[in-house]
Design a protein around this motif. Structure first.
Motif, mmCIF file in Angstrom:
data_model
loop_
_atom_site.group_PDB
_atom_site.id
_atom_site.type_symbol
_atom_site.label_atom_id
_atom_site.label_comp_id
_atom_site.label_asym_id
_atom_site.label_seq_id
_atom_site.Cartn_x
_atom_site.Cartn_y
_atom_site.Cartn_z
ATOM 1 N N UNK A 58 0.830 -1.217 0.000
ATOM 2 C CA UNK A 58 0.000 0.000 0.000
ATOM 3 C C UNK A 58 0.862 1.263 0.000
ATOM 4 N N UNK A 59 1.904 1.350 0.828
ATOM 5 C CA UNK A 59 2.742 2.558 0.741
ATOM 6 C C UNK A 59 3.412 2.731 -0.625
ATOM 7 N N UNK A 60 3.830 1.649 -1.250
ATOM 8 C CA UNK A 60 4.451 1.750 -2.570
ATOM 9 C C UNK A 60 3.444 2.211 -3.613
ATOM 10 N N UNK A 61 2.231 1.672 -3.572
ATOM 11 C CA UNK A 61 1.204 2.110 -4.512
ATOM 12 C C UNK A 61 0.811 3.561 -4.251
ATOM 13 N N UNK A 62 0.816 3.967 -2.989
ATOM 14 C CA UNK A 62 0.509 5.355 -2.652
ATOM 15 C C UNK A 62 1.553 6.295 -3.260
ATOM 16 N N UNK A 63 2.809 5.928 -3.158
ATOM 17 C CA UNK A 63 3.879 6.743 -3.742
ATOM 18 C C UNK A 63 3.735 6.789 -5.260
ATOM 19 N N UNK A 64 3.425 5.647 -5.883
ATOM 20 C CA UNK A 64 3.258 5.612 -7.336
ATOM 21 C C UNK A 64 2.122 6.528 -7.784
ATOM 22 N N UNK A 65 0.996 6.467 -7.097
ATOM 23 C CA UNK A 65 -0.142 7.312 -7.459
ATOM 24 C C UNK A 65 0.179 8.786 -7.190
ATOM 25 N N UNK A 66 0.868 9.062 -6.099
ATOM 26 C CA UNK A 66 1.246 10.449 -5.800
ATOM 27 C C UNK A 66 2.170 11.005 -6.886
ATOM 28 N N UNK A 67 3.113 10.207 -7.356
ATOM 29 C CA UNK A 67 3.995 10.650 -8.441
ATOM 30 C C UNK A 67 3.216 10.882 -9.728
ATOM 31 N N UNK A 68 2.223 10.046 -9.989
ATOM 32 C CA UNK A 68 1.396 10.240 -11.176
ATOM 33 C C UNK A 68 0.591 11.529 -11.070
ATOM 34 N N UNK A 69 0.078 11.823 -9.867
ATOM 35 C CA UNK A 69 -0.621 13.097 -9.660
ATOM 36 C C UNK A 69 0.317 14.276 -9.889
ATOM 37 N N UNK A 70 1.553 14.162 -9.409
ATOM 38 C CA UNK A 70 2.512 15.245 -9.591
ATOM 39 C C UNK A 70 2.797 15.493 -11.065
ATOM 40 N N UNK A 71 2.907 14.434 -11.852
ATOM 41 C CA UNK A 71 3.137 14.580 -13.285
ATOM 42 C C UNK A 71 1.937 15.251 -13.944
ATOM 43 N N UNK A 72 0.724 14.855 -13.557
ATOM 44 C CA UNK A 72 -0.473 15.473 -14.131
ATOM 45 C C UNK A 72 -0.553 16.951 -13.776
ATOM 46 N N UNK A 73 -0.194 17.312 -12.553
ATOM 47 C CA UNK A 73 -0.187 18.718 -12.147
ATOM 48 C C UNK A 73 0.852 19.488 -12.956
#
Length: 95
Positions: free
Chosen positions: A67-82
């Motif tokens: 879960x922490x690894x998937x959270x980091x992956x999704x957070x990085x994807x959000x950062x790229x979209x921003x």
């Protein structure tokens, strides 16, 4: 064991739902190119559910930080979209 990891182990259904949602988000934003026919799409989401169950076993039984690894992956994807959004906004201002 940290408090978050302990909480994830004691609530496996919530952990499963979190893993499934993260996997669906990653699939939709990274791997999905076009709409599939409904049966193929249902099969993909079913297989994502099976994969989420396997990852749940890794999280709960082997104490891996899924879960922490998937959270980091999704957070990085959000950062790229921003970042893409900000760049597009700057280009519109320049024109």
């Amino acid at each position: 064991m940290s408090s978050i990891t302990g909480w994830l182990v004691t609530h496996p259904w919530i952990t499963y739902i979190m893993i499934y949602i993260f996997l669906v988000y990653v699939y939709n934003k990274v791997f999905r190119v076009r709409r599939l026919p409904i049966l193929k799409e249902a099969l993909v989401y079913l297989l994502i559910g099976v994969g989420a169950f396997v990852l749940l076993l890794f999280q709960v039984d082997l104490q891996l930080p899924i879960v922490p690894c998937l959270t980091v992956a999704v957070a990085l994807m959000f950062m790229v979209r921003i970042r893409y959004w900000v760049e597009a906004r700057q280009k519109r201002k320049q024109q």
